[in-house]
Design a protein around this motif. Structure first.
Motif, PDB file in Angstrom:
ATOM      1  N   SER A   1    -127.324 -68.298  35.568  1.00 17.25           N
ATOM      2  CA  SER A   1    -125.727 -68.799  35.502  1.00 17.25           C
ATOM      3  C   SER A   1    -125.739 -70.269  34.827  1.00 17.25           C
ATOM      4  N   TYR A   2    -126.871 -70.616  34.471  1.00 20.76           N
ATOM      5  CA  TYR A   2    -126.652 -72.246  33.756  1.00 20.76           C
ATOM      6  C   TYR A   2    -125.854 -72.149  32.577  1.00 20.76           C
ATOM      7  N   PHE A   3    -125.886 -71.305  31.859  1.00 22.60           N
ATOM      8  CA  PHE A   3    -125.288 -71.179  30.517  1.00 22.60           C
ATOM      9  C   PHE A   3    -124.286 -70.346  30.228  1.00 22.60           C
ATOM     10  N   LYS A   4    -123.518 -69.916  31.312  1.00 24.00           N
ATOM     11  CA  LYS A   4    -122.294 -69.086  31.402  1.00 24.00           C
ATOM     12  C   LYS A   4    -121.252 -69.743  32.061  1.00 24.00           C
ATOM     13  N   THR A   5    -119.988 -69.447  31.259  1.00 24.06           N
ATOM     14  CA  THR A   5    -118.738 -69.930  31.875  1.00 24.06           C
ATOM     15  C   THR A   5    -118.220 -69.240  33.140  1.00 24.06           C
ATOM     16  N   LYS A   6    -117.775 -70.154  33.995  1.00 23.14           N
ATOM     17  CA  LYS A   6    -117.258 -69.218  35.253  1.00 23.14           C
ATOM     18  C   LYS A   6    -116.126 -69.651  35.716  1.00 23.14           C
ATOM     19  N   LEU A   7    -115.589 -68.900  36.673  1.00 20.29           N
ATOM     20  CA  LEU A   7    -114.128 -69.026  37.029  1.00 20.29           C
ATOM     21  C   LEU A   7    -113.906 -70.306  37.819  1.00 20.29           C
ATOM     22  N   CYS A   8    -112.593 -71.198  37.170  1.00 16.66           N
ATOM     23  CA  CYS A   8    -112.451 -72.375  37.948  1.00 16.66           C
ATOM     24  C   CYS A   8    -111.345 -72.312  38.959  1.00 16.66           C
ATOM     25  N   CYS A   9    -111.878 -73.045  39.977  1.00 18.99           N
ATOM     26  CA  CYS A   9    -110.889 -72.868  41.217  1.00 18.99           C
ATOM     27  C   CYS A   9    -110.610 -74.300  41.603  1.00 18.99           C
ATOM     28  N   HIS A  10    -109.309 -74.504  42.327  1.00 15.59           N
ATOM     29  CA  HIS A  10    -108.884 -75.894  42.517  1.00 15.59           C
ATOM     30  C   HIS A  10    -108.461 -75.963  43.775  1.00 15.59           C
ATOM     31  N   ASN A  11    -108.751 -77.099  44.544  1.00 14.61           N
ATOM     32  CA  ASN A  11    -108.483 -77.765  45.819  1.00 14.61           C
ATOM     33  C   ASN A  11    -107.501 -78.860  45.735  1.00 14.61           C
ATOM     34  N   PHE A  12    -106.465 -78.703  46.102  1.00 16.02           N
ATOM     35  CA  PHE A  12    -105.476 -79.943  46.137  1.00 16.02           C
ATOM     36  C   PHE A  12    -105.248 -80.160  47.594  1.00 16.02           C
ATOM     37  N   THR A  13    -105.418 -81.418  47.917  1.00 18.32           N
ATOM     38  CA  THR A  13    -105.796 -81.738  49.274  1.00 18.32           C
ATOM     39  C   THR A  13    -104.646 -83.035  49.669  1.00 18.32           C
TER      40      THR A  13
ATOM     41  N   VAL B   1    -104.925 -82.108  57.729  1.00 13.05           N
ATOM     42  CA  VAL B   1    -105.123 -81.976  56.362  1.00 13.05           C
ATOM     43  C   VAL B   1    -105.127 -80.659  56.034  1.00 13.05           C
ATOM     44  N   SER B   2    -104.299 -80.398  54.773  1.00 12.27           N
ATOM     45  CA  SER B   2    -103.977 -79.247  54.141  1.00 12.27           C
ATOM     46  C   SER B   2    -104.631 -79.174  52.608  1.00 12.27           C
ATOM     47  N   CYS B   3    -105.408 -78.093  52.709  1.00  7.11           N
ATOM     48  CA  CYS B   3    -106.006 -77.820  51.282  1.00  7.11           C
ATOM     49  C   CYS B   3    -105.442 -76.484  50.799  1.00  7.11           C
ATOM     50  N   TYR B   4    -104.685 -76.863  49.521  1.00  6.92           N
ATOM     51  CA  TYR B   4    -104.233 -75.919  48.720  1.00  6.92           C
ATOM     52  C   TYR B   4    -105.239 -75.525  47.820  1.00  6.92           C
ATOM     53  N   PHE B   5    -105.658 -74.117  47.874  1.00  6.50           N
ATOM     54  CA  PHE B   5    -106.658 -73.693  47.056  1.00  6.50           C
ATOM     55  C   PHE B   5    -106.208 -72.355  46.299  1.00  6.50           C
ATOM     56  N   TRP B   6    -106.582 -72.189  44.936  1.00  2.00           N
ATOM     57  CA  TRP B   6    -106.056 -71.578  43.927  1.00  2.00           C
ATOM     58  C   TRP B   6    -107.136 -71.058  42.764  1.00  2.00           C
TER      59      TRP B   6
ATOM     60  N   ALA C   1    -115.653 -77.201  57.446  1.00  2.00           N
ATOM     61  CA  ALA C   1    -116.182 -78.642  56.865  1.00  2.00           C
ATOM     62  C   ALA C   1    -116.064 -79.629  57.916  1.00  2.00           C
ATOM     63  N   ARG C   2    -114.757 -79.535  58.680  1.00  2.00           N
ATOM     64  CA  ARG C   2    -114.710 -80.566  59.707  1.00  2.00           C
ATOM     65  C   ARG C   2    -115.229 -80.149  60.987  1.00  2.00           C
ATOM     66  N   THR C   3    -115.774 -81.023  61.887  1.00  2.29           N
ATOM     67  CA  THR C   3    -116.397 -80.729  63.092  1.00  2.29           C
ATOM     68  C   THR C   3    -115.966 -81.506  64.093  1.00  2.29           C
ATOM     69  N   THR C   4    -115.205 -82.673  63.765  1.00  3.80           N
ATOM     70  CA  THR C   4    -114.965 -83.778  64.799  1.00  3.80           C
ATOM     71  C   THR C   4    -113.418 -83.763  65.129  1.00  3.80           C
ATOM     72  N   LYS C   5    -112.477 -83.258  64.288  1.00  2.00           N
ATOM     73  CA  LYS C   5    -111.150 -83.181  64.466  1.00  2.00           C
ATOM     74  C   LYS C   5    -110.757 -81.831  64.384  1.00  2.00           C
ATOM     75  N   ALA C   6    -109.277 -81.653  64.149  1.00  2.00           N
ATOM     76  CA  ALA C   6    -108.950 -80.421  63.820  1.00  2.00           C
ATOM     77  C   ALA C   6    -109.532 -79.644  62.569  1.00  2.00           C
ATOM     78  N   PRO C   7    -109.712 -78.360  62.545  1.00  5.86           N
ATOM     79  CA  PRO C   7    -110.363 -77.792  61.085  1.00  5.86           C
ATOM     80  C   PRO C   7    -109.098 -77.901  59.907  1.00  5.86           C
ATOM     81  N   TYR C   8    -109.615 -78.080  58.812  1.00  7.01           N
ATOM     82  CA  TYR C   8    -108.847 -78.232  57.650  1.00  7.01           C
ATOM     83  C   TYR C   8    -108.030 -77.075  57.690  1.00  7.01           C
ATOM     84  N   VAL C   9    -106.569 -77.321  57.119  1.00  7.63           N
ATOM     85  CA  VAL C   9    -105.899 -75.835  57.085  1.00  7.63           C
ATOM     86  C   VAL C   9    -105.950 -75.608  55.643  1.00  7.63           C
ATOM     87  N   VAL C  10    -106.532 -74.234  55.335  1.00  5.37           N
ATOM     88  CA  VAL C  10    -106.612 -74.196  53.848  1.00  5.37           C
ATOM     89  C   VAL C  10    -105.752 -72.998  53.660  1.00  5.37           C
TER      90      VAL C  10
END
Length: 333
Positions: free
Chosen positions: A83-95, A104-109, A215-224
């Motif tokens: 996978s080192y020299f291959k282009t991959k699908l870009c994913c975005h997380n706006f938090t 916390v709200s994570c908007y993922f696409w 990813a979050r264990t001490t408070k309410a989980p992140y809303v994704v």
């Protein structure tokens, strides 16, 4: 400390990116006056954020949010060297991070569902604010971010926030931290996600959602929120203001000089060049008939480049078979 040195024990110092201007000053490549002004703006922004954070903790009608885009996430993310020299699908997380309630709200696409244009960020921000005010009595919203132009400081987002302020009868503030000193609580979200990703293989974008939700264990989980292309709205039809530049002529202030923006329910935008300044209206007449029905930004999935599609196909031999169909079905040019 002496005992620690004898035992050859040290303290790990976390890596931190240095501000370019501060680094330039340290090597004598920056004027004293410019550096002092930079430090003053940094301290002003920090003090302003601390004050607003206290206000939202004391007053439930005030919503203070910090927001940022995580670094690009790639799918697949594998240990196999194929996978080192291959282009991959870009994913975005706006938090977005609510400073009073620590929600916390994570908007993922991924890139087939949306890009990283101002319309996409405006869609996420307006959706977050609308969801909060639907369940809580909020009349004032304060947004903190860096000064990235295409993301946070542009006329498309300003018109969308003004439209929201007018339709929901809100007062909305946008405040920008000093470049190079933009650490916010939302950065801790991205750090937690990155820690959870260590040693983890990602076979397709949905694997990131599982990581974020745990990813979050001490408070309410992140809303994704896993966004589809139909989520994003086209705000370019809103023409309340044609520009948010505080100046009109050559030599007058540019958009990048703005440190804060104010959107009021009466359809006005005001600005500050320094957080300690008084508010000034933008030097242009707003268009009272600037509202237009919002339409979808995309009507279908966005195709990826053929070279990327071929690279992803070649990576299938190091990906479990149950994920092959996802990569086969990706739209491409």
């Amino acid at each position: 400390m002496k005992a620690a040195r004898k035992m050859n024990i040290g303290f790990w110092i976390p890596k931190k990116d240095q501000c370019n201007l501060c680094a330039a000053y340290a090597f004598g490549n920056c004027e004293e006056e410019e550096y002092v002004t930079h430090l003053r703006r940094k301290e002003e922004a920090r003090a302003e954020k601390t004050k607003d954070k206290r206000s939202c903790e004391d007053d439930s009608t005030v919503l203070v949010v910090c927001m940022d885009l995580q670094v690009v996430l790639l799918a697949p993310s594998l240990l196999a060297n194929a996978s080192y020299f291959k282009t991959k699908l870009c994913c975005h997380n706006f938090t977005l991070y609510d400073l009073a309630r620590h929600d916390v709200s994570c908007y993922f696409w991924d890139e087939t569902r949306g890009d990283v244009s101002s319309n996409c960020f405006a869609s996420c921000i307006c959706d977050f604010i609308s969801n909060v005010i639907a369940s809580q009595a909020v009349d004032t919203v304060i947004l903190y971010s860096d000064g990235c132009g295409y993301q946070n400081r542009n006329v498309t987002l300003s018109n969308s926030l003004l439209h929201l302020a007018m339709t929901k009868q809100l007062t909305i503030y946008q405040k920008f931290l000093e470049k190079g000193h933009t650490f916010m609580e939302v950065d801790s979200v991205h750090s937690a996600i990155e820690r959870k990703l260590r040693g983890r293989q990602i076979y397709w974008p949905a694997d990131y959602i599982e990581v974020m939700e745990s990813a979050r264990t001490t408070k309410a989980p992140y809303v994704v929120k896993n966004l589809d292309y139909s989520f994003f709205k086209d705000f370019s039809g809103l023409k309340y203001y044609r520009s948010i530049r505080p100046g009109n002529s050559v030599g007058e202030p540019q958009v990048t000089y703005i440190r804060a923006l104010l959107y009021t329910a009466d359809g006005q935008i005001s600005y500050k060049l320094h957080l300690s300044d008084s508010w000034s209206p933008l030097p242009r007449r707003p268009n009272r008939g600037g509202a237009a029905p919002l339409t979808q930004l995309y009507t279908q999935l966005r195709p990826i480049k053929l070279t990327k599609f071929r690279d992803l196909q070649q990576l299938k031999h190091v990906i479990p078979r149950e994920y092959h169909e996802f990569y086969n079905s990706l739209p491409h040019q």
